[in-house]
Write an enzyme that holds these catalytic residues in place. Sequence first.
Site, PDB file in Angstrom:
ATOM      1  NE  ARG A   1     -44.059  15.631 -38.003  1.00  0.00           N
ATOM      2  CZ  ARG A   1     -43.184  16.597 -37.931  1.00  0.00           C
ATOM      3  NH1 ARG A   1     -43.359  17.623 -37.473  1.00  0.00           N
ATOM      4  NH2 ARG A   1     -41.866  16.370 -38.308  1.00  0.00           N
TER       5      ARG A   1
ATOM      6  CE  LYS B   1     -35.270  11.965 -37.789  1.00  0.00           C
ATOM      7  NZ  LYS B   1     -36.288  12.382 -37.057  1.00  0.00           N
TER       8      LYS B   1
ATOM      9  NE  ARG C   1     -40.368   9.690 -40.464  1.00  0.00           N
ATOM     10  CZ  ARG C   1     -40.061  11.051 -40.763  1.00  0.00           C
ATOM     11  NH1 ARG C   1     -38.996  11.093 -41.652  1.00  0.00           N
ATOM     12  NH2 ARG C   1     -40.209  12.103 -40.096  1.00  0.00           N
TER      13      ARG C   1
END
Length: 210
Positions: free
Chosen positions: A167, A13, A88
């Site tokens: 993560r 990203k 997110r």
Amino acid sequence: MKLILLGAPGAGKGTQAEVICDKLAIPAISTGNILREAMKNGTEMGRKAKSYIDSGALVPDDVIINIIKERLAADDCKNGFILDGVPRTVAQAEALEEMGVEIDKVVDIEVSDDTIVKRLSGRRVCSACGASYHTLYKPSALPDRCDRCNGQLIVRKDDEPATILERLRTYHELTEPLVDFYKERGKLVVVEGQEEVADTSRLLLEKLGV
Ligand code: AMP
């Protein structure tokens, strides 16, 4: 243009945000970078965020929503922006809607978990200017030195192996639902992440029609 870049950590990203930023002359806003800067400067927000970031967890929504409210109010966001790594969670996406932010497109960069692990474990960042490198895909000219400022390249604490897995787990549980959230709103554009960064960029710009 107002864009969101979605994708797992390590999907590319940040790199793609820079490409779009150059092409369209709109700022790329990374909450990860803002938080790392706050940690480096030892601000209260940075101190609060550190334990979450170091363990691979998400920083609480209220902290992120405040950051983004403040950042989007700045003058340079008037003609558009690219959000990299935010929202997110569904709560963050809903907060953007409540702020009246009208997103044009949401690009989901799709990359398999295996590739993510390979990519994140080779990632290096400059401890001085934050520029990003990769031992395999984007090596610096001199080992462990930044091409831009000659700063020391380091492994981010949250790119350590156990943290990478955490993560990814967090991504699948809390962030991936945003793919459907934006699909339902007719905003979603999917780009398959390619081996070569430049190939992903080409596909992405094509799909955005810029
Ligand atoms: P990034 O550089 O985008 O991968 O972000 C690094 C870390 O910062 C993440 O693993 C989270 O701990 C935190 N972070 C960045 N952006 C957000 C966000 N939008 N919501 C919650 N936590 C975030």
